[in-house]
Scaffold this active site. Structure first.
Site: not given
Length: 851
Positions: A152, A418-421
């Site tokens: 992100t 979502c792991f900033c993705n």
């Protein structure tokens, strides 16, 4: 894996099978020193299994020791000064810039290191200094193109480009365009920027570094827009475990974070800039140290000649930067370098992937669904990251938060979500743009534990290996999955069948002796409560008089359901205080969770960190107007019930479940008492009566939040459990009746009712107890506290595991209640009162709850 599962599984978890993934003996373990490294450098982690190296590495002890020794022997001044100590700082920092370039096989003639506050700050800096050309009627202007599998922090650049009328174009890997029209850049062309990760932080996919040169030469384009392309490489995930050779692959910008490599320091990264693009970059803001000359009264500014001096606004974090020398030295000494680390971590990931892929239920259904784009066994295309979800026997998703809670019982730590993705998350999990927006409306935001919505996962599980990972980490993790999912106990009966059975446990009420012990036989006729309300003549308390809720004629009571027990927990996460009758206030049960114990940093201590809290036993004496606290081996201590926050003078702020609360300190005497008992520094604080905290009622839109004032509870004013549901769970665990009573205490409810059917409470929308009216807020998602025996403080995994396996992977148990809008005060809740309820119209049958 089908057939004789036990033998196959045992074989897969052996060192011999693991060794088959090593091409040669040097691939794993740094020449046989890995166990010594773990013992000497990471003794602090004990029996923890740490699998979140993509989140951060763990620092070796010798790194910290060397750094502290350095600081204790040298004096480092502000590098912007000209003193001797300041020159030492400047020269040390410059040496470390060279060391960083050396690590990436680059020279100061080719690249410049600009220190930033992490890779995110580096990405943002590129957006601010890039020579964008705005789109106009005469020109298409610049383009910002980014791979959808970006963090992100990279996608966030489009927020800056949007303000200057520069278009942003998302690109999927398969959309990259091969071009025969190779162009040489010149000053007439607009400058475009393409950003992509060297390694996906979601799946571990390594994108080709050859793209860099191909894009810069126009052989490969992210879009068919003509112009001059520069490349921004997000290498934060990649360089944790892989070497990056900038003499071979030459992006224009590279961003890194050092804590992902060394584990220390945090909040420090670098933007590595190719010197040849430096003349193109612009400078708007200028801070301390970046100006060669400027005027305050006239628009005159001249930047410094050095690229790093020009873009490092203010004083750099020089003490943190000095630690990097010790990071590089330690990493090289322990491992031998990044190429060795790459082989070591890839061996672990390849082995783990192989075993995960082989796990199947007896019916042939896979236990694990892995999300990947590459052949994991291939070193150059896959990093040591494995992303997956756990499935049940029918192929349904078991939510990542449920798996994470089970893992924590085994002291296993990984990352979920979502792991900033979001781009990779949507691609692999099949989440549409519409789904993301709908989930947001439903209350799901990035980082929460809403893991499954409408049967679809909102995120996944990511494990990642680092330089200090070993075979034991992989084996413990794999054994956890096998024991908790593949080999979990078979249900004795289906949930639906159990729900339709009457509760065989007779309702129990406190004996007269128990009542006398808990409340001295009766409540006092007059006593003071919060906000200066008084209860008088409590035998004539008010009850709900809503005409639309005529309990006697419309309410439901399946065979005389009664209130069997009342518990309050005056000090959050400490022992229960059982009563036979108790006042009800606008915040719930009087004095329930009005106090909590915090550490030196003001953070609440719970039984998850300190199981011995269950031995701290508070009792409320309403006649004497005190709370008395007892613990084994300690003299009792009394605390006045009178709110003296105004006397103390200073209100402090704390957090409870993300909410800000106002509290005040209860003094040194009780702080010393608790510190002595728990053998750690802590203090007792109390919620200020002048501050009102509201319940999060998004789960039930009909609940009036203005009437749901909370104490220091997590979610709601009350927690209700049903003895029939407890008995059902006890049957799964083959517990005796006495053990069932101990099981009840683990769920730390306020209200215990003698239901006739297990889990029927999950279909109640409104509850009436002895005339008092409550709204049902929703189910309680249980944490690891239910694994703590409230009598012995011992931790066991069986309760949580059984709850998860018997409820299709869910760990909900008990219902949250709030006071209804028509509740009148004063009011008293009494054991033995009949319980009536209204069904939730959307789930009017018990069977629907279990779908």
């Amino acid at each position: 894996m089908e057939g004789n599962n036990d033998i196959a599984l045992d074989d897969l978890l052996t060192p011999n099978y693991f060794q088959s993934f090593c091409s040669n003996p040097c691939d794993y373990g740094y020449g046989g020193t890995i166990e010594e490294i773990r013992r000497k450098e990471f003794s602090r982690i004990g029996d923890m299994t740490y699998l979140d190296h993509a989140g951060t590495a763990l620092f070796p002890q010798s790194l910290l020791d060397g750094y502290v020794k350095d600081l204790s022997e040298n004096v480092y001044g502000n590098p912007h000064s000209q003193s001797v100590v300041s020159r030492l700082t400047h020269e040390t920092v410059e040496h470390i810039r060279y060391r960083i370039l050396q690590h990436f096989n680059a020279t100061a003639e080719e690249y410049t290191v600009i220190f930033t506050a992490g890779s995110t700050a580096g990405l943002k800096l590129v957006a601010e200094i890039f020579p964008w050309t705005q789109t106009s009627a005469q020109s298409t202007g610049s383009r910002f193109c980014y791979l959808t599998d970006n963090h992100t922090s990279a996608i966030g650049i489009r927020g800056i480009t949007k303000t200057i009328n520069v278009s942003s174009v998302p690109v999927k890997p398969e959309d990259m365009i091969l071009s025969d029209n190779h162009q040489q850049c010149n000053h007439h062309h607009p400058m475009h920027l393409f950003c992509y990760p060297a390694q996906s932080n979601f799946s571990g996919t390594k994108y080709p570094l050859s793209w860099i040169e191909e894009i810069k030469k126009g052989k490969l384009l992210p879009t068919d827009t003509p112009g001059c392309w520069l490349v921004l490489l997000d290498a934060a995930s990649y360089v944790c475990t892989s070497p990056l050779d900038l003499s071979v692959y030459q992006p224009d910008f590279v961003t890194i974070s050092f804590y992902k490599i060394f584990g220390f320091p945090t909040g420090l990264g670098a933007l590595i800039v190719a010197n040849q693009v430096a003349p193109l970059l612009k400078k708007n803001y200028f801070g301390g140290g970046t100006a060669a000359a400027y005027l305050a009264g006239e628009d005159f500014y001249m930047p410094r000649e050095s690229l790093s001096d020009r873009y490092e606004d203010g004083t750099i974090s020089f003490l943190d930067i000095i630690s990097l020398k010790h990071g590089f030295d330690t990493l090289d000494r322990l491992t031998g370098g990044m190429e060795v680390i790459r082989k070591h971590t890839h061996t672990l990931a390849s082995y783990t992937y192989s075993v995960l892929s082989a796990l199947h239920y007896p019916n042939g259904t896979p236990v694990i669904h892995i999300y990947c784009d590459t052949e994991v066994r291939t070193l150059d295309v896959q990093g040591p990251i494995i992303n997956f979800n756990v499935l049940d026997e029918n192929g349904g998703i078991i939510g990542y938060s449920q798996v994470s809670k089970l893992a924590s019982l085994h002291n296993i730590h990984f990352r979920t979500g979502c792991f900033c993705n979001i781009g990779a998350c949507q691609k692999h999990l099949g989440i549409s743009n519409v789904d993301v927006k709908k989930n947001l409306v439903a209350g799901h935001v990035c980082g929460d534990d809403r893991d499954v919505i409408n049967g679809q996962p909102t995120g996944s599980i990511r494990i990642s290996f680092g330089f200090m990972s070993n075979f034991g980490d992989a084996r413990i993790f794999l054994k956890f999955l096998v024991e908790c999912f593949l080999k979990r106990p078979t249900k004795q009966d289906s949930t639906k069948e159990m729900l339709l059975q009457p509760n065989p446990i007779p309702a129990k009420h406190d004996t007269k002796e128990q009542q006398d012990h808990h409340t001295n036989g009766k409540l006092p006729e007059d006593f003071c409560i919060l906000n200066n309300h008084y209860f008088n003549n409590i035998s004539n308390v008010n009850s709900c008089t809503c005409e639309s809720r005529n309990i006697a004629t419309k309410g439901t009571n399946n065979g005389t359901i009664t209130l069997t027990s009342i518990y309050l927990y005056p000090i959050k996460s400490c022992a229960k205080f059982q009563v036979s009758q108790w006042p009800v206030t606008k915040q719930g049960l009087l004095y329930d969770r009005n106090w909590m114990i915090v550490n030196d940093n003001g953070v609440c201590i719970s039984q998850k960190q300190e199981p011995n809290l269950c031995f701290v036993c508070p009792t409320i004496d309403l006649k004497e107007n005190i709370m008395e606290v007892e613990a084994k081996g300690m003299d009792p201590i009394a605390i006045p019930l009178v709110d003296d926050s105004s006397v103390k003078g200073r209100i402090c702020q704390n957090k409870v479940c993300g909410d800000r609360v106002h509290t005040y300190d209860c003094g040194d005497k009780i702080a010393d008492w608790l510190s002595n008992f728990l053998n750690r520094k802590c203090r007792l604080i109390r919620q200020s009566s002048s501050y009102s905290r509201q319940a999060n009622t998004h789960r039930k839109g009909s609940v009036d939040s203005s009437l749901s004032s909370l104490s220091l509870v997590n979610e709601a004013q009350y927690l209700l459990v049903n003895t029939a549901s407890i008995f059902y769970l006890g049957q799964q665990m083959q517990l005796s009746e006495l053990q069932n009573e101990e099981l009840t205490q683990r769920f730390r409810a306020n209200i215990v009712v003698s239901g006739q059917q297990s889990f029927e409470e999950e279909n109640w929308a409104e509850v009436f107890i002895g005339g008092l009216h409550f709204k049902v807020l929703g189910k309680c998602t249980r944490c690891q506290v239910i694994c703590i025996d409230q009598h012995t403080a011992e931790k066991t995994k069986d309760v949580f595991r059984t709850l998860s396996s018997s409820r299709d992977g869910k760990t909900t148990f008990g219902m949250y209640l709030l006071n209804a809008s028509c509740m009148l005060y004063p009011a008293v809740l009494k054991v033995g009162s009949p319980v009536f309820f209204y069904y939730n119209q959307s789930n009017s049958t018990i069977e629907n709850t279990q779908k």
